[in-house]
Scaffold this motif. Structure first.
Motif, PDB file in Angstrom:
ATOM      1  N   MET A 142       0.807  -1.212   0.000  1.00  0.00           N
ATOM      2  CA  MET A 142       0.000   0.000   0.000  1.00  0.00           C
ATOM      3  C   MET A 142       0.845   1.269   0.000  1.00  0.00           C
ATOM      4  SD  MET A 142      -3.070  -1.114  -0.109  1.00  0.00           S
ATOM      5  CE  MET A 142      -3.923   0.440   0.164  1.00  0.00           C
ATOM      6  N   ASN A 143       2.192   1.129  -0.006  1.00  0.00           N
ATOM      7  CA  ASN A 143       3.081   2.278   0.179  1.00  0.00           C
ATOM      8  C   ASN A 143       2.610   3.080   1.388  1.00  0.00           C
ATOM      9  OD1 ASN A 143       5.183   4.079  -0.224  1.00  0.00           O
ATOM     10  ND2 ASN A 143       4.088   5.281  -1.760  1.00  0.00           N
ATOM     11  N   SER A 153       9.671   5.371  -0.592  1.00  0.00           N
ATOM     12  CA  SER A 153      10.829   6.237  -0.831  1.00  0.00           C
ATOM     13  C   SER A 153      12.115   5.643  -0.268  1.00  0.00           C
ATOM     14  CB  SER A 153      10.588   7.626  -0.223  1.00  0.00           C
ATOM     15  OG  SER A 153      10.394   7.529   1.177  1.00  0.00           O
ATOM     16  N   HIS A 154      11.997   4.624   0.598  1.00  0.00           N
ATOM     17  CA  HIS A 154      13.189   3.990   1.175  1.00  0.00           C
ATOM     18  C   HIS A 154      13.309   2.514   0.790  1.00  0.00           C
ATOM     19  CE1 HIS A 154      13.319   7.651   3.627  1.00  0.00           C
ATOM     20  NE2 HIS A 154      14.601   7.383   3.749  1.00  0.00           N
ATOM     21  N   VAL A 155      12.508   2.088  -0.174  1.00  0.00           N
ATOM     22  CA  VAL A 155      12.594   0.711  -0.666  1.00  0.00           C
ATOM     23  C   VAL A 155      13.674   0.614  -1.742  1.00  0.00           C
ATOM     24  CG1 VAL A 155      11.396  -1.068  -1.997  1.00  0.00           C
ATOM     25  CG2 VAL A 155      10.221   0.096  -0.119  1.00  0.00           C
ATOM     26  N   ALA A 156      14.585  -0.332  -1.574  1.00  0.00           N
ATOM     27  CA  ALA A 156      15.581  -0.607  -2.611  1.00  0.00           C
ATOM     28  C   ALA A 156      15.077  -1.688  -3.554  1.00  0.00           C
ATOM     29  CB  ALA A 156      16.905  -1.025  -1.984  1.00  0.00           C
ATOM     30  N   TYR A 179       1.447   8.000  -3.817  1.00  0.00           N
ATOM     31  CA  TYR A 179       0.754   8.106  -2.538  1.00  0.00           C
ATOM     32  C   TYR A 179      -0.216   6.942  -2.333  1.00  0.00           C
ATOM     33  CZ  TYR A 179      -1.835   9.961   1.408  1.00  0.00           C
ATOM     34  OH  TYR A 179      -2.413  10.118   2.642  1.00  0.00           O
ATOM     35  N   ARG A 180       0.086   6.092  -1.357  1.00  0.00           N
ATOM     36  CA  ARG A 180      -0.706   4.919  -0.960  1.00  0.00           C
ATOM     37  C   ARG A 180      -0.985   3.990  -2.154  1.00  0.00           C
ATOM     38  NH1 ARG A 180       1.418   6.915   2.567  1.00  0.00           N
ATOM     39  NH2 ARG A 180       0.529   7.819   4.462  1.00  0.00           N
ATOM     40  N   HIS A 181       0.005   3.884  -3.009  1.00  0.00           N
ATOM     41  CA  HIS A 181      -0.150   3.047  -4.208  1.00  0.00           C
ATOM     42  C   HIS A 181       1.172   2.393  -4.571  1.00  0.00           C
ATOM     43  CE1 HIS A 181      -1.081   1.819  -8.334  1.00  0.00           C
ATOM     44  NE2 HIS A 181       0.081   2.334  -8.660  1.00  0.00           N
TER      45      HIS A 181
END
Length: 343
Positions: A142-143, A153-156, A179-181
């Motif tokens: 869901m981010n 934003s912090h996912v590699a 945003y939430r996606h």
């Protein structure tokens, strides 16, 4: 589809697969955070990525309906239950490894534990997730986040098992976070792990910021009531024009309002509580009336963060169900017979 028998061949075959703990006849009303839902025919809790792959391949090949969950923190199950298999990714598939500024996290790991572990290692950037209930798999899907931030934003990279059992790896860019996606939504596979890229910082300062976030959430949100967290997403255009969902819903007169067993929280209007044996229809009716009334007042349509799970295991945003059922409409005088205001 008929319910799966507790002693039936499917349950026996699931047990013989040896892909984790198998339970038949699970009461979703006891399992889910909203405390809503009938019986799920069976539940499997995988112990490893290999178990997830073998299980999904089996279910897909056999044409068995299934639904993947973590802590169920944003899910509304239909009150008639689930005619299929609940695949629960939780403590059995959890764990964290830290190397430098990177954290590898199994998807069943609880979100607050991930946040505090990052602080313990002096890693910053995900302080905003500390107060969020749920598991990392759902958060990535869901981010999720708070303070208008998202974990993406912090996912590699993300490790993912497709519905056919293929183990895949996706980069941040391939996940298409907004945003939430994420691009992973709407699929039938499972997020099984995530690698985070964080920044070095001071553990004391990071923990202090997390403590402040937790305290702020405790003061503003109804944390002791059965609910899914925020019911509606924050629309940036609406936020800039008329304010966040909670404010707009309160100004529309819904704060504290009760329909059946569901109640718009008297503490924060973007939460819908199961106040007294609420059904899925009670919650959907409230969502529809809120969505329709806010649209009539402001011109903005509130989209639901909560996702509805149908008896066949299919899952989609709750507002889409409201639209399809004709529940999205402005509140009428005739509705007052079904509603009570207990503010």
């Amino acid at each position: 589809m008929s319910p799966i028998k507790a002693d039936g061949p499917l349950v026996r075959r699931l047990a013989e697969l040896s892909v984790g703990n198998v339970t038949s006849g699970v009461d979703l009303g006891r399992l889910t955070r909203w405390r809503i839902g009938g019986m799920a025919d069976a539940m499997v809790e995988p112990d490893s990525v290999e178990h997830v792959a073998a299980l999904l391949a089996f279910l897909s090949n056999e044409g068995v309906p299934y639904c993947v969950v973590g802590e169920t923190s944003n899910l509304l199950f239909d009150s008639s239950g689930l005619r299929g298999v609940l695949v629960r990714v939780g403590d059995r598939l959890s764990g964290i490894e830290v190397s430098g500024s990177r954290m590898s996290v199994a998807s069943g790991t609880r979100v607050p534990h991930v946040a505090r572990t990052s602080a313990a290692h002096g890693l910053a950037g995900i302080e905003h997730i500390v107060g969020i209930p749920g598991t990392m798999g759902g958060l990535v899907l869901m981010n999720g986040g708070s303070q208008r931030k998202g974990i993406g934003s912090h996912v590699a990279s993300v490790q993912y098992v497709s519905e056919t059992g293929e183990v895949l790896s996706y980069t941040r860019e391939q996940c298409d976070f907004s945003y939430r996606h994420s691009s992973l939504q709407g699929r039938r596979g499972v997020v099984v792990g995530v690698e985070l890229e964080l920044e070095h910082g001071d553990s004391v300062s990071i923990n202090q910021e997390m403590d402040e976030i937790v305290e702020s959430r405790a003061q503003r949100f109804p944390q002791d009531e059965p609910n899914c967290g925020s019911t509606f997403l924050s629309n940036p255009a609406m936020y800039a024009t008329v304010g966040p969902p909670g404010k707009v819903i309160e100004e529309a007169g819904f704060k504290g309002m009760v329909l059946g067993g569901a109640q718009v929280s008297p503490i924060h209007a973007n939460f819908i509580n199961n106040a007294s044996s609420a059904t899925s229809d009670d919650v959907l009716s409230l969502i529809g009336l809120i969505r329709g009334t806010v649209h009539a007042r402001t011109g903005f349509l509130l989209d639901a963060e909560a996702r509805y799970v149908a008896p066949d295991g299919s899952m989609r945003p709750a507002h889409e169900v409201c639209d399809d059922r004709g529940l999205t409409r402005e509140i009428r005088e005739s509705d007052r017979n079904r509603l009570s205001d207990v503010v």
